[in-house]
Enzyme design. Structure first.
Site, PDB file in Angstrom:
ATOM      1  N   LYS A 140      59.918  61.504  24.107  1.00 38.47           N
ATOM      2  CA  LYS A 140      60.489  60.294  23.197  1.00 38.47           C
ATOM      3  C   LYS A 140      62.235  60.762  23.127  1.00 38.47           C
ATOM      4  O   LYS A 140      61.173  60.729  21.283  1.00 38.47           O
ATOM      5  CB  LYS A 140      59.187  59.309  23.466  1.00 38.47           C
ATOM      6  CG  LYS A 140      58.738  59.317  23.845  1.00 38.47           C
ATOM      7  CD  LYS A 140      59.336  58.090  25.830  1.00 38.47           C
ATOM      8  CE  LYS A 140      57.464  58.027  27.132  1.00 38.47           C
ATOM      9  NZ  LYS A 140      58.383  57.137  27.820  1.00 38.47           N
ATOM     10  N   ASP A 168      63.295  60.727  27.169  1.00 37.90           N
ATOM     11  CA  ASP A 168      63.001  58.992  27.525  1.00 37.90           C
ATOM     12  C   ASP A 168      63.483  58.519  26.218  1.00 37.90           C
ATOM     13  O   ASP A 168      62.467  58.698  25.755  1.00 37.90           O
ATOM     14  CB  ASP A 168      61.484  58.734  28.284  1.00 37.90           C
ATOM     15  CG  ASP A 168      61.318  57.304  28.607  1.00 37.90           C
ATOM     16  OD1 ASP A 168      62.048  56.782  29.265  1.00 37.90           O
ATOM     17  OD2 ASP A 168      60.606  57.381  29.075  1.00 37.90           O
ATOM     18  N   GLU A 194      66.597  60.125  30.736  1.00 30.43           N
ATOM     19  CA  GLU A 194      65.146  58.696  31.007  1.00 30.43           C
ATOM     20  C   GLU A 194      65.702  57.806  31.076  1.00 30.43           C
ATOM     21  O   GLU A 194      65.663  57.126  29.316  1.00 30.43           O
ATOM     22  CB  GLU A 194      64.194  59.468  30.972  1.00 30.43           C
ATOM     23  CG  GLU A 194      62.884  58.248  32.402  1.00 30.43           C
ATOM     24  CD  GLU A 194      61.871  58.998  32.676  1.00 30.43           C
ATOM     25  OE1 GLU A 194      61.145  57.716  32.280  1.00 30.43           O
ATOM     26  OE2 GLU A 194      61.453  59.986  32.024  1.00 30.43           O
ATOM     27  N   ASP A 246      57.930  53.890  41.234  1.00 35.28           N
ATOM     28  CA  ASP A 246      57.032  53.306  41.364  1.00 35.28           C
ATOM     29  C   ASP A 246      55.714  52.408  41.696  1.00 35.28           C
ATOM     30  O   ASP A 246      56.162  51.900  42.596  1.00 35.28           O
ATOM     31  CB  ASP A 246      57.277  52.431  39.642  1.00 35.28           C
ATOM     32  CG  ASP A 246      56.071  51.993  38.612  1.00 35.28           C
ATOM     33  OD1 ASP A 246      55.740  52.030  37.861  1.00 35.28           O
ATOM     34  OD2 ASP A 246      54.795  51.037  39.195  1.00 35.28           O
TER      35      ASP A 246
END
Length: 361
Positions: A140, A168, A194, A246
């Site tokens: 992250k 991300d 991301e 998703d």
């Protein structure tokens, strides 16, 4: 003889109009649609005595296509094109299914490098993951550039140059900021960044994707996409290099089928979003089906894995050698343990009682 009140006849259309105000095909209405339809698919697979991925794999192309709503996407994908994609993927299908059963679908881990972890925790988790055979890691980023540089260097040094690293940002940046930030993180050779900006900014993603392409960094997004139309536009605008479906954000299996087929047509690898409460359990079925019946490729493809909350499910995912092993139990792997549901039920479950009591004090 029954007499029907004309006002009663108007109720369905009035409800439809009201629902449009909190939709259509987005937000709470779409999430609720996904929940209901996911349950229906679970029941269908159980009725057939098959895991969901196998139910889909065994369907003929025409039956699969009949499950898809092609409204608003026929400028990119027609029913005829979808059928042809599925027919062409029949070649080698049996061998790909055997490959999945033997080796599973490649996964990557997000569990090692959350923002806020101290360096000691990062090192420990990366070391454990490497021992367990993980070769793909996501970190992250986006809170503090210098901290990101330090953390990415630490992780890259630990996993080595040959392992795959992704980043991300969880929608942190404006477009120019995303380009500038990732240019400074390019030395760590990330495969993708991301959600670099707002998930609704299609042209912003396209600008970032174009700017980062010379650095060898792709843009990945999709976990917050409202529906197939947004995915269609992301693909048309060349706004992503990796597409992330998703299983609960889109309108269940039906809408995800349309996105998998559009991704195949645009030759964009699908790398699903997972984690959360049961997302790993659900999305494994979709991506295994995708490999066997749609994409027929593992090039630059992997599925996210987060190692928490699986203990609440009757049929938790099975990870072996950093790969999702195909579920064998019938259904969509959505069923939670009765005790977990009871303890977390609002407001009388054990967990909620403790929380509410603590707040009262």
């Amino acid at each position: 003889m029954w007499k029907t009140d004309s006002r009663a006849m108007e109720l369905p259309s009035l409800w439809e109009e009201a629902l449009k105000l909190i939709g259509p095909e987005k937000g709470v209405v779409h999430l609720a649609t996904a929940a209901v339809l996911n349950a229906v698919w679970d029941l269908w697979a159980k009725q057939e005595g098959k895991p969901l991925w196998k139910l889909l794999v065994d369907m003929d192309p025409q039956t699969l296509v009949s499950c898809i709503d092609f409204r608003y996407i026929t400028d990119v994908l027609t029913e005829e094109e979808a059928c042809e994609i599925l027919r062409q993927s029949q070649v080698g299908k049996k061998e790909r299914e055997e490959q999945m059963l033997a080796h599973g679908y490649p996964a990557y881990t997000t569990s090692c490098a959350w923002l806020g972890y101290p360096d000691a925790t990062l090192k420990q988790l990366c070391s454990e993951a490497l021992k367990d055979g993980w070769t793909r890691f996501k970190v992250k980023v986006g809170a503090d550039l210098q901290d990101d540089i330090r953390r990415c260097r630490l992780i890259r040094n630990m996993i080595g140059p040959e392992k795959t690293l992704m980043m991300d940002a969880n929608q942190r940046w404006d477009v120019p900021e995303a380009v500038e930030w990732m240019t400074k993180l390019a030395e760590f050779k990330p495969l993708w960044i991301e959600e670099p900006t707002s998930p609704d900014d299609i042209l912003g993603h396209a600008a970032i994707s174009k700017a980062l392409a010379p650095l060898g960094i792709g843009v990945a997004t999709g976990e917050q996409c409202h529906n197939r139309v947004i995915f269609k536009q992301l693909l048309q605008a060349k706004a992503l290099k990796f597409l992330q479906i998703d299983s609960c954000r889109l309108g269940s299996v039906n809408e995800n089928l349309s996105v998998l087929l559009m991704a195949k047509k645009f030759d964009i690898p699908v790398c699903p979003h997972a984690g959360g409460v049961g997302l790993c359990e659900l999305v494994q079925h979709l991506i295994i089906f995708d490999f066997i019946s749609v994409s027929a490729s593992l090039q630059d493809r992997m599925c996210e894995y987060v190692d928490h909350l699986h203990e609440h499910f009757k049929y938790p995912v099975l990870i072996r050698e950093a790969s999702y092993m195909p579920p064998k139990d019938a259904g969509y792997s959505t069923e939670m343990k009765e005790d977990s549901v009871k303890r977390h039920r609002y407001p009388d479950g054990e967990v909620w009682k403790k929380l509410l009591t603590a707040q009262g004090n």
